[in-house]
Design a protein around this motif. Structure first.
Motif, PDB file in Angstrom:
ATOM      1  N   ASP A 364       0.859  -1.192   0.000  1.00  0.00           N
ATOM      2  CA  ASP A 364       0.000   0.000   0.000  1.00  0.00           C
ATOM      3  C   ASP A 364       0.891   1.236   0.000  1.00  0.00           C
ATOM      4  O   ASP A 364       1.897   1.283   0.727  1.00  0.00           O
ATOM      5  N   THR A 365       0.547   2.246  -0.835  1.00  0.00           N
ATOM      6  CA  THR A 365       1.394   3.432  -0.992  1.00  0.00           C
ATOM      7  C   THR A 365       0.610   4.687  -0.651  1.00  0.00           C
ATOM      8  O   THR A 365      -0.616   4.744  -0.779  1.00  0.00           O
ATOM      9  N   ALA A 366       1.319   5.727  -0.227  1.00  0.00           N
ATOM     10  CA  ALA A 366       0.718   7.034   0.054  1.00  0.00           C
ATOM     11  C   ALA A 366       1.768   8.108  -0.178  1.00  0.00           C
ATOM     12  O   ALA A 366       2.971   7.883   0.040  1.00  0.00           O
ATOM     13  N   LEU A 367       1.303   9.281  -0.630  1.00  0.00           N
ATOM     14  CA  LEU A 367       2.221  10.363  -0.955  1.00  0.00           C
ATOM     15  C   LEU A 367       1.655  11.686  -0.466  1.00  0.00           C
ATOM     16  O   LEU A 367       0.459  11.954  -0.580  1.00  0.00           O
ATOM     17  N   VAL A 368       2.518  12.523   0.083  1.00  0.00           N
ATOM     18  CA  VAL A 368       2.206  13.915   0.394  1.00  0.00           C
ATOM     19  C   VAL A 368       3.251  14.773  -0.310  1.00  0.00           C
ATOM     20  O   VAL A 368       4.458  14.512  -0.186  1.00  0.00           O
ATOM     21  N   TYR A 369       2.778  15.783  -1.062  1.00  0.00           N
ATOM     22  CA  TYR A 369       3.712  16.643  -1.793  1.00  0.00           C
ATOM     23  C   TYR A 369       3.237  18.084  -1.688  1.00  0.00           C
ATOM     24  O   TYR A 369       2.115  18.406  -2.089  1.00  0.00           O
ATOM     25  N   LEU A 560      -0.973   2.131  12.065  1.00  0.00           N
ATOM     26  CA  LEU A 560      -1.677   2.967  11.095  1.00  0.00           C
ATOM     27  C   LEU A 560      -1.383   2.507   9.676  1.00  0.00           C
ATOM     28  O   LEU A 560      -0.323   1.939   9.394  1.00  0.00           O
ATOM     29  N   GLY A 561      -2.311   2.785   8.753  1.00  0.00           N
ATOM     30  CA  GLY A 561      -2.090   2.488   7.349  1.00  0.00           C
ATOM     31  C   GLY A 561      -1.191   3.521   6.697  1.00  0.00           C
ATOM     32  O   GLY A 561      -0.813   4.536   7.304  1.00  0.00           O
ATOM     33  N   ALA A 562      -0.852   3.287   5.432  1.00  0.00           N
ATOM     34  CA  ALA A 562       0.097   4.140   4.731  1.00  0.00           C
ATOM     35  C   ALA A 562      -0.386   5.586   4.665  1.00  0.00           C
ATOM     36  O   ALA A 562       0.375   6.529   4.923  1.00  0.00           O
ATOM     37  N   LYS A 563      -1.644   5.796   4.314  1.00  0.00           N
ATOM     38  CA  LYS A 563      -2.170   7.157   4.163  1.00  0.00           C
ATOM     39  C   LYS A 563      -2.200   7.879   5.496  1.00  0.00           C
ATOM     40  O   LYS A 563      -1.904   9.086   5.579  1.00  0.00           O
ATOM     41  N   ALA A 564      -2.545   7.173   6.567  1.00  0.00           N
ATOM     42  CA  ALA A 564      -2.569   7.790   7.891  1.00  0.00           C
ATOM     43  C   ALA A 564      -1.156   8.153   8.344  1.00  0.00           C
ATOM     44  O   ALA A 564      -0.945   9.195   8.966  1.00  0.00           O
ATOM     45  N   VAL A 565      -0.166   7.300   8.030  1.00  0.00           N
ATOM     46  CA  VAL A 565       1.223   7.604   8.391  1.00  0.00           C
ATOM     47  C   VAL A 565       1.690   8.857   7.650  1.00  0.00           C
ATOM     48  O   VAL A 565       2.313   9.756   8.236  1.00  0.00           O
ATOM     49  N   ALA A 566       1.412   8.941   6.346  1.00  0.00           N
ATOM     50  CA  ALA A 566       1.844  10.104   5.564  1.00  0.00           C
ATOM     51  C   ALA A 566       1.229  11.384   6.118  1.00  0.00           C
ATOM     52  O   ALA A 566       1.909  12.414   6.249  1.00  0.00           O
ATOM     53  N   GLU A 567      -0.051  11.348   6.470  1.00  0.00           N
ATOM     54  CA  GLU A 567      -0.709  12.538   7.009  1.00  0.00           C
ATOM     55  C   GLU A 567      -0.170  12.888   8.382  1.00  0.00           C
ATOM     56  O   GLU A 567      -0.011  14.077   8.712  1.00  0.00           O
ATOM     57  N   ARG A 568       0.134  11.883   9.209  1.00  0.00           N
ATOM     58  CA  ARG A 568       0.690  12.143  10.545  1.00  0.00           C
ATOM     59  C   ARG A 568       2.051  12.833  10.433  1.00  0.00           C
ATOM     60  O   ARG A 568       2.335  13.794  11.180  1.00  0.00           O
ATOM     61  N   VAL A 569       2.888  12.395   9.505  1.00  0.00           N
ATOM     62  CA  VAL A 569       4.208  13.009   9.330  1.00  0.00           C
ATOM     63  C   VAL A 569       4.056  14.432   8.789  1.00  0.00           C
ATOM     64  O   VAL A 569       4.753  15.354   9.225  1.00  0.00           O
ATOM     65  N   VAL A 587       6.587  13.383   1.198  1.00  0.00           N
ATOM     66  CA  VAL A 587       6.561  12.188   2.050  1.00  0.00           C
ATOM     67  C   VAL A 587       6.039  11.032   1.206  1.00  0.00           C
ATOM     68  O   VAL A 587       4.973  11.132   0.602  1.00  0.00           O
ATOM     69  N   LEU A 588       6.804   9.928   1.154  1.00  0.00           N
ATOM     70  CA  LEU A 588       6.393   8.717   0.456  1.00  0.00           C
ATOM     71  C   LEU A 588       6.381   7.571   1.457  1.00  0.00           C
ATOM     72  O   LEU A 588       7.380   7.317   2.139  1.00  0.00           O
ATOM     73  N   VAL A 589       5.252   6.862   1.551  1.00  0.00           N
ATOM     74  CA  VAL A 589       5.100   5.775   2.503  1.00  0.00           C
ATOM     75  C   VAL A 589       4.771   4.495   1.737  1.00  0.00           C
ATOM     76  O   VAL A 589       3.873   4.482   0.883  1.00  0.00           O
ATOM     77  N   LEU A 590       5.511   3.406   2.057  1.00  0.00           N
ATOM     78  CA  LEU A 590       5.278   2.084   1.473  1.00  0.00           C
ATOM     79  C   LEU A 590       4.984   1.121   2.626  1.00  0.00           C
ATOM     80  O   LEU A 590       5.825   0.916   3.505  1.00  0.00           O
ATOM     81  N   GLU A 591       3.790   0.529   2.615  1.00  0.00           N
ATOM     82  CA  GLU A 591       3.386  -0.383   3.681  1.00  0.00           C
ATOM     83  C   GLU A 591       3.126  -1.771   3.095  1.00  0.00           C
ATOM     84  O   GLU A 591       2.297  -1.922   2.186  1.00  0.00           O
ATOM     85  N   ALA A 592       3.849  -2.783   3.579  1.00  0.00           N
ATOM     86  CA  ALA A 592       3.634  -4.161   3.132  1.00  0.00           C
ATOM     87  C   ALA A 592       2.370  -4.714   3.780  1.00  0.00           C
ATOM     88  O   ALA A 592       2.167  -4.575   4.993  1.00  0.00           O
ATOM     89  N   VAL A 593       1.532  -5.346   2.969  1.00  0.00           N
ATOM     90  CA  VAL A 593       0.279  -5.918   3.465  1.00  0.00           C
ATOM     91  C   VAL A 593       0.307  -7.423   3.220  1.00  0.00           C
ATOM     92  O   VAL A 593       1.041  -7.920   2.356  1.00  0.00           O
ATOM     93  N   PRO A 594      -0.471  -8.207   3.976  1.00  0.00           N
ATOM     94  CA  PRO A 594      -0.472  -9.672   3.794  1.00  0.00           C
ATOM     95  C   PRO A 594      -0.923 -10.056   2.392  1.00  0.00           C
ATOM     96  O   PRO A 594      -1.731  -9.368   1.765  1.00  0.00           O
ATOM     97  N   ALA A 595      -0.394 -11.161   1.900  1.00  0.00           N
ATOM     98  CA  ALA A 595      -0.788 -11.660   0.579  1.00  0.00           C
ATOM     99  C   ALA A 595      -2.225 -12.145   0.636  1.00  0.00           C
ATOM    100  O   ALA A 595      -2.669 -12.711   1.647  1.00  0.00           O
TER     101      ALA A 595
END
Length: 602
Positions: A364-369, A560-569, A587-595
């Motif tokens: 899962d990916t999230a970006l703040v720019y 937290l999920g990727a989007k929540a981490v990016a917003e928190r930072v 801010v770029l966040v990469l979160e590994a999720v279960p297969a």
């Protein structure tokens, strides 16, 4: 004495006009809360009411819309108190409609921008006093207030102390008191033109210029006006219509749109124009002139003004309207140049960064720019995330030194060069080496202009590859940092560690070698990548990343999920200091999720 307090906004003049009509005509049910009728007053001549409404509209416009301060408006009938008795032959007694407008904005050195407000207040009051004197209106003013008295003769002597003992016939005022264009008032005309220039000079939207033009001209020198602007195809479009009676604006616009548009002529003189029937209750009965908006040898539109009844548009009015048209034309040219440059800039910026991030299975990916430059959608920071075949994805986060337009141009070059090198099959280490050589060669070719090297730019880059594991979930990550803030890895148990080693900036040493780090990003783990706009966010002498401050922020994002981490930072960077952000932030966040489990919907 009826009074109303008006806030500093564009609705204040309209509210003042409604209030004054209610108060002076003695309506049983006032249209505005808090207003009352003037009991005992005789029927007031409509001309007096119109003149009072016009004058108070002028002052409240200057005070609230241009000066930015609150005012309080009041009116009363007066037999001479507070004003010298009018000296007319025959001993005729006069009753006056007195209107006062008082500045209610708090004064004092403690208010920010007080000096500017004082200058605007003085400008507005001086303009109104000049207009009032040119119309033959008795006027007094102080630093914070203006009084007007409109005198009307009484047909029979009044009883002592009773100013309402007789009716009020026609007002004793000059027949043409509609604005600064009356004969012999050059100083007022120059003051009016100065106000036009001041208001139009800072406008960078052509339709806003047209709107301001209508409000400036009506009702000062015309009863209504329309402004056409040329399109890119050379046609005329009706931009704005204004009428002293706001209820007629819609009908007037419809009539002007149904009629033929003005020609795109280069004439600078007024051209007679057919009178729209909807412009006046009596039907055709006024004069209208069209003035082309000519600047730089081109016609950019047309200004149409009209005055109902008599006197018709005089030579002074025509000359003043010509001067206004020239200023409007120049304002439109300036606004169009700005719009054209802004469109070009936005078009170029849109190609500097990807329109969307690629979706990665199992990650899962999230970006703040947030670029720092005013009016820019791209700065010195850049990012990308793109696929390389079915099983591999590349991600990057970079920062060109500076956040000006030249830095923006380097961001697009660097991003596309990284994509080109990756598609040629270069791994993380080889790609950084090739990019470093290219940046060093560009720096060697830089030229000196005005004592500064133009074309020499250093680059920090965080670049990596992802290979998702479709069986166990997560992804294999290979990443390297060239002069960039190190990526942080958040484990499922809340532990935060650096995921790469610090290395040299790109473009300094063409022989530099770069090393990459590889690890498995397990399901539930997060990789955080930021630019120095986050880590170097300052509060006095402290930076956000001092004493592993960013790691502490990330540690609080466990679960937290990727989007929540990016917003928190992002929020942590903004909250770290009360000062505005002064650098690009990414801010770029990469979160590994279960297969996903086979046979079960994700």
């Amino acid at each position: 004495m009826p009074r109303i307090r008006l806030p500093a906004n564009t609705l204040a003049p309209s509210a003042a006009r409604r209030f004054l009509r209610v108060a002076l005509t003695g309506l049983a049910e006032p249209a505005l809360p808090g207003t009352v009728a003037i009991s005992g007053a005789p029927a007031i001549n409509d001309g007096i009411v119109d003149d009072a409404v016009l004058l108070v509209s002028e002052l409240t416009t200057a005070a609230t819309a241009q000066g930015g301060f609150e005012v309080e408006v009041g009116c009363r009938l007066d037999a001479g108190e507070g004003f010298p008795a009018p000296a007319f032959p025959g001993g005729t007694r006069y009753v006056g409609v007195v209107v006062d407008v008082v500045d209610r904005y708090p004064s004092g050195a403690g208010h920010e921008g007080q000096e500017l407000r004082d200058s605007l207040r003085g400008h507005g009051l001086q303009l109104l006093r000049t207009l009032a004197e040119s119309w033959g209106v008795t006027c007094r003013h102080t630093e914070r207030a203006v009084w007007f008295r409109l005198d009307t003769p009484m047909e029979a002597p009044a009883a002592p102390g009773d100013p309402f003992a007789a009716g009020l016939p026609e007002a004793v005022l000059p027949p043409d008191r509609r604005g600064p264009a009356a004969d012999g008032i050059d100083s007022a005309g120059q003051s009016f033109l100065a106000e036009v220039s001041e208001l139009l000079a800072g406008q960078l939207d052509e339709d806003m210029i047209a709107a301001l033009t209508g409000q400036l001209l009506v009702p000062r020198i015309a009863d209504w006006c329309g402004v056409w602007l040329t399109t890119t195809h050379g046609r005329m479009r009706l931009s704005r219509v204004w009428h002293r009676d706001e209820e007629r604006i819609r009908a007037l616009r419809q009539a002007l749109e149904e009629d033929r548009p003005p020609p795109a002529t280069l004439s600078t003189t007024g051209i007679p124009w057919p009178w729209p029937e909807v412009a006046d209750d009596a039907g055709p009965g006024g004069s209208a002139l069209m003035f082309p908006l000519v600047a730089a040898g081109r016609c950019h539109g047309a200004l149409l003004i009209g005055r109902a009844g008599l006197p018709r548009l005089t030579g002074d009015v025509v000359r003043l309207a010509q001067d206004v048209a020239r200023r409007v034309a120049q304002g439109v040219v300036t606004a169009r140049h700005y719009t054209r440059q802004a469109d070009i800039s936005h078009s170029l910026q849109r190609r500097q960064l990807p329109t969307a991030l690629a979706a990665i299975p199992g990650v899962d990916t999230a970006l703040v720019y947030e670029p720092c430059g005013e009016g820019q959608s791209v700065g010195g920071d850049f990012y990308d995330l793109f696929p390389m075949g079915d099983r591999r994805w590349c991600f990057l986060l970079g920062d060109v030194c500076g956040h000006d337009l030249e830095a923006m141009s380097v961001t697009g070059l660097a991003r596309h060069l990284v994509r080109l090198l990756a598609r040629e099959g270069h791994g993380v280490e080889a790609l950084l080496g090739r990019l470093n050589l290219a940046m060093a060669e560009e720096g060697a070719e830089a030229v000196v202009v005005g004592g500064e090297q133009v074309g020499s730019r250093f680059l920090s880059l965080l670049y990596g590859e992802l290979e998702p594991d479709p069986v166990s979930g997560g992804a294999r990550v290979t990443v390297a940092s060239a002069g960039h803030p190190l990526p942080l890895r958040l484990a499922a148990d809340g532990t935060v560690t650096a995921a790469a080693e610090p290395q040299m900036l790109l473009g300094i040493d063409e022989n530099a070698e770069f090393r990459a780090n590889s690890f498995h990003l397990a399901p539930g783990e997060t990789l955080l990548c930021v630019t120095d706009g986050v880590t170097e966010r300052r509060r006095g002498n402290r930076q956000l990343d001092d004493n592993d401050g960013l790691a502490e922020v990330l540690r609080g994002c466990a679960g937290l999920g990727a989007k929540a981490v990016a917003e928190r930072v992002r929020q942590a960077a903004h909250d770290f200091s009360p000062d505005p952000i002064d650098d690009d932030l990414a801010v770029l966040v990469l979160e590994a999720v279960p297969a996903p489990v086979p046979g079960r919907a994700p």
